[in-house]
Design a protein around this motif. Sequence first.
Motif, PDB file in Angstrom:
ATOM      1  N   ALA A 111       0.851  -1.185   0.000  1.00  0.00           N
ATOM      2  CA  ALA A 111       0.000   0.000   0.000  1.00  0.00           C
ATOM      3  C   ALA A 111       0.891   1.241   0.000  1.00  0.00           C
ATOM      4  N   VAL A 112       0.608   2.167  -0.890  1.00  0.00           N
ATOM      5  CA  VAL A 112       1.381   3.406  -0.982  1.00  0.00           C
ATOM      6  C   VAL A 112       0.748   4.435  -0.064  1.00  0.00           C
ATOM      7  N   PRO A 113       1.447   4.866   0.974  1.00  0.00           N
ATOM      8  CA  PRO A 113       0.850   5.872   1.872  1.00  0.00           C
ATOM      9  C   PRO A 113       0.479   7.141   1.120  1.00  0.00           C
ATOM     10  N   ARG A 114      -0.620   7.739   1.520  1.00  0.00           N
ATOM     11  CA  ARG A 114      -1.096   8.977   0.922  1.00  0.00           C
ATOM     12  C   ARG A 114      -1.129  10.058   1.984  1.00  0.00           C
ATOM     13  N   MET A 115      -0.534  11.220   1.694  1.00  0.00           N
ATOM     14  CA  MET A 115      -0.554  12.321   2.647  1.00  0.00           C
ATOM     15  C   MET A 115      -1.918  13.012   2.598  1.00  0.00           C
ATOM     16  N   LEU A 126       2.702  21.237   8.882  1.00  0.00           N
ATOM     17  CA  LEU A 126       3.297  19.939   9.165  1.00  0.00           C
ATOM     18  C   LEU A 126       2.523  19.175  10.234  1.00  0.00           C
ATOM     19  N   TRP A 127       2.106  19.859  11.293  1.00  0.00           N
ATOM     20  CA  TRP A 127       1.411  19.175  12.380  1.00  0.00           C
ATOM     21  C   TRP A 127       0.008  18.704  11.973  1.00  0.00           C
ATOM     22  N   GLU A 128      -0.495  19.214  10.856  1.00  0.00           N
ATOM     23  CA  GLU A 128      -1.846  18.857  10.389  1.00  0.00           C
ATOM     24  C   GLU A 128      -1.802  17.836   9.251  1.00  0.00           C
ATOM     25  N   GLN A 129      -0.632  17.293   8.954  1.00  0.00           N
ATOM     26  CA  GLN A 129      -0.479  16.342   7.859  1.00  0.00           C
ATOM     27  C   GLN A 129      -0.288  14.924   8.406  1.00  0.00           C
ATOM     28  N   TYR A 130      -0.903  13.975   7.696  1.00  0.00           N
ATOM     29  CA  TYR A 130      -0.844  12.572   8.119  1.00  0.00           C
ATOM     30  C   TYR A 130      -0.673  11.687   6.882  1.00  0.00           C
ATOM     31  N   ASP A 131       0.055  10.599   7.033  1.00  0.00           N
ATOM     32  CA  ASP A 131       0.099   9.566   5.996  1.00  0.00           C
ATOM     33  C   ASP A 131      -1.040   8.600   6.244  1.00  0.00           C
ATOM     34  N   LEU A 132      -1.843   8.367   5.207  1.00  0.00           N
ATOM     35  CA  LEU A 132      -2.928   7.389   5.291  1.00  0.00           C
ATOM     36  C   LEU A 132      -2.348   6.047   4.865  1.00  0.00           C
ATOM     37  N   VAL A 133      -2.176   5.143   5.797  1.00  0.00           N
ATOM     38  CA  VAL A 133      -1.480   3.887   5.570  1.00  0.00           C
ATOM     39  C   VAL A 133      -2.475   2.727   5.574  1.00  0.00           C
ATOM     40  N   ASP A 134      -2.384   1.879   4.561  1.00  0.00           N
ATOM     41  CA  ASP A 134      -3.252   0.699   4.488  1.00  0.00           C
ATOM     42  C   ASP A 134      -2.842  -0.287   5.576  1.00  0.00           C
ATOM     43  N   VAL A 161      -7.313   1.502   7.941  1.00  0.00           N
ATOM     44  CA  VAL A 161      -6.182   2.373   7.665  1.00  0.00           C
ATOM     45  C   VAL A 161      -5.590   2.837   8.993  1.00  0.00           C
ATOM     46  N   ALA A 162      -4.355   3.326   8.926  1.00  0.00           N
ATOM     47  CA  ALA A 162      -3.713   3.955  10.074  1.00  0.00           C
ATOM     48  C   ALA A 162      -3.282   5.359   9.666  1.00  0.00           C
ATOM     49  N   LEU A 163      -3.157   6.253  10.643  1.00  0.00           N
ATOM     50  CA  LEU A 163      -2.742   7.628  10.402  1.00  0.00           C
ATOM     51  C   LEU A 163      -1.376   7.859  11.052  1.00  0.00           C
ATOM     52  N   ARG A 164      -0.394   8.182  10.218  1.00  0.00           N
ATOM     53  CA  ARG A 164       0.948   8.456  10.738  1.00  0.00           C
ATOM     54  C   ARG A 164       1.184   9.968  10.662  1.00  0.00           C
ATOM     55  N   SER A 165       1.374  10.592  11.807  1.00  0.00           N
ATOM     56  CA  SER A 165       1.498  12.043  11.880  1.00  0.00           C
ATOM     57  C   SER A 165       2.846  12.511  11.344  1.00  0.00           C
ATOM     58  N   VAL A 193     -23.138   8.921  12.693  1.00  0.00           N
ATOM     59  CA  VAL A 193     -22.425   9.954  11.941  1.00  0.00           C
ATOM     60  C   VAL A 193     -23.266  11.222  11.834  1.00  0.00           C
ATOM     61  N   ALA A 194     -22.726  12.319  12.351  1.00  0.00           N
ATOM     62  CA  ALA A 194     -23.292  13.659  12.185  1.00  0.00           C
ATOM     63  C   ALA A 194     -22.116  14.590  11.882  1.00  0.00           C
ATOM     64  N   ASP A 195     -22.334  15.906  11.932  1.00  0.00           N
ATOM     65  CA  ASP A 195     -21.259  16.843  11.597  1.00  0.00           C
ATOM     66  C   ASP A 195     -20.007  16.614  12.444  1.00  0.00           C
ATOM     67  N   ALA A 196     -20.183  16.268  13.701  1.00  0.00           N
ATOM     68  CA  ALA A 196     -19.039  16.086  14.592  1.00  0.00           C
ATOM     69  C   ALA A 196     -18.185  14.887  14.207  1.00  0.00           C
ATOM     70  N   GLN A 197     -18.751  13.970  13.445  1.00  0.00           N
ATOM     71  CA  GLN A 197     -18.009  12.768  13.048  1.00  0.00           C
ATOM     72  C   GLN A 197     -17.584  12.813  11.569  1.00  0.00           C
ATOM     73  N   GLU A 198     -17.770  13.943  10.909  1.00  0.00           N
ATOM     74  CA  GLU A 198     -17.437  14.053   9.487  1.00  0.00           C
ATOM     75  C   GLU A 198     -16.193  14.916   9.293  1.00  0.00           C
ATOM     76  N   PHE A 199     -15.353  14.492   8.351  1.00  0.00           N
ATOM     77  CA  PHE A 199     -14.120  15.214   8.052  1.00  0.00           C
ATOM     78  C   PHE A 199     -13.972  15.345   6.533  1.00  0.00           C
ATOM     79  N   GLN A 200     -13.448  16.490   6.112  1.00  0.00           N
ATOM     80  CA  GLN A 200     -13.085  16.662   4.714  1.00  0.00           C
ATOM     81  C   GLN A 200     -11.645  16.198   4.550  1.00  0.00           C
ATOM     82  N   LEU A 201     -11.446  15.252   3.634  1.00  0.00           N
ATOM     83  CA  LEU A 201     -10.132  14.675   3.413  1.00  0.00           C
ATOM     84  C   LEU A 201      -9.423  15.498   2.356  1.00  0.00           C
ATOM     85  N   GLY A 202      -8.337  16.163   2.735  1.00  0.00           N
ATOM     86  CA  GLY A 202      -7.574  16.983   1.800  1.00  0.00           C
ATOM     87  C   GLY A 202      -6.213  16.390   1.529  1.00  0.00           C
ATOM     88  N   SER A 203      -5.496  17.017   0.622  1.00  0.00           N
ATOM     89  CA  SER A 203      -4.153  16.530   0.289  1.00  0.00           C
ATOM     90  C   SER A 203      -3.223  17.702   0.062  1.00  0.00           C
TER      91      SER A 203
END
Length: 535
Positions: free
Chosen positions: A406-410, A441-449, A455-459, A525-535
Amino acid sequence: MAKKWISALVCAGLVFVAGQPARAGDSAADGGGYAHAGVAPGLRASATAATAAAPSGYTIKGIDVSSHDHTLGAIDWPAQAAGGVSFAYVKATEGTYYVNPYFDGDNRDAKAAGILVGAYHYARPDKKDPVNEANYFIDHAQWVKDSQTLVPFLDLEWPYGSLNLPACWGLSTAELTGYIRSFANQVQARIGRKLMIYTNTNWWNPCTGNSTAFGDLPLDIAGYTASLPPLPSGWSSTAVWQYAAGNNSQQGNYDKDVFSGDYPALTRLAGGAPASQPPLGLRAWANGKYVTAESGGRNPLIARATELGLWEEYDLVNAGAGFVALRSRSNGKYVTADGGGSKALIANRSTIGLWEEFTLVDNSDGSVSLRAHVNGRYVTADGGGSKALIANRTAIGAWEKFDRYAVPRMVTLKSVGVGNYVTAERAGTAPLIARAAQAGLWEQYDLVDAGHGYVALRSHANNRYVTAESAGTKPLIANRTAVGPWEQFAPVDNPDGTVSLMARVNEKYVTALSGAQLIASGTAVADAQEFQLGS
């Protein structure tokens, strides 16, 4: 389409409020396309609505069209794309008796112009035949599991005038909701995706008895108002908003839509893989090299790359019936077993057919193999990896085995409820919280399969994995060096294009509240559980 505006009309016991649209049917028996029973001939969409600018805050624009929009000639799809149109919905069918004669051409030409396209169906609940109606629709909707075909929608609203039917089609609320559910279930059974509902709140609430049973389906809300209108019962968000009517007496003036999200979120309404899933790489056992779509996909696939890059990344797309397809990140095209499997694999197809379907075989030693649907043969790194990949083997040996990487995605995570980015404060030594106005930098994560759909989130703040601390009872924090159950999350793609994260350890959703640290505590799931996934 011929749209009608009603200033204060009472029809069949329902009050229709100014600015609320109704879509006209366009079958041969339409008799003029009046909005619904009781509307006088001659009413037309206001010029103000027809020329309205996109609402503030919405950047992804779309249109929807039917045969009425060919009154003055063909639709200039390249001009629509040049004008900023990213997606379009085209009427395909009505009932079990009408097919839009322009659908095939519009679907083809809009896609050729780079526009994402979906089909829609004008519902005839009065016929009380939802399963056959859904089959008729899908039989003509040209649904394909690719990155340009949007999920279809069901048009639910007032009958057009020539039908002379009551506003709710002469059905009880129970009968109407039963029709909708049967239609929706049949479409999902046919295409493997949930259809979208197009409706108006002033029709939906009284005609369905304020039903909340369909909030799991994406919504296309029709409302010609300056701001987003109240949503129908059962929905807290909308995927698409039809905010203004077109005018088919003006060339190029079509019904106007906006999408509630960014372009990657829009693509998650298409038939391809959800954007929240990281791409993968394949390393051949034959020589230990990665499979590459060389020259940006112009050359056949071959195992000779020493590291993973764009040409070595593939999206694993569910093609249905147990098959998968590989979409190359080098050019966005699908890998095909060319010549019915007689030629080398190459990434040059824009849609998924028989030659682009493979069975992903999990071998007992942890490797994977690919068996082509077209000939039942296994893909091999021929010549010990010195030749292009080809599907011509009848059994699995070393040359037919690949390691799946799996190729991590930032990514960045922006909380819908709070409106800020999720940050690993103090270089990751503090728990995660949604209070960064901008992404650094502190707001970026690698999305790892992490395997098995997790998935896992690597800060990027400290290169540590985010964990649902103490089995999910404490706030999330990036302090782990390896991935275990506490560090695994199931990504959930919501109908509005947002993503939610369910912690594996307690099966609860990650929740972001203003001023509070993130914690896996949500049961829905409501607004508090929703996130916009950016890159």
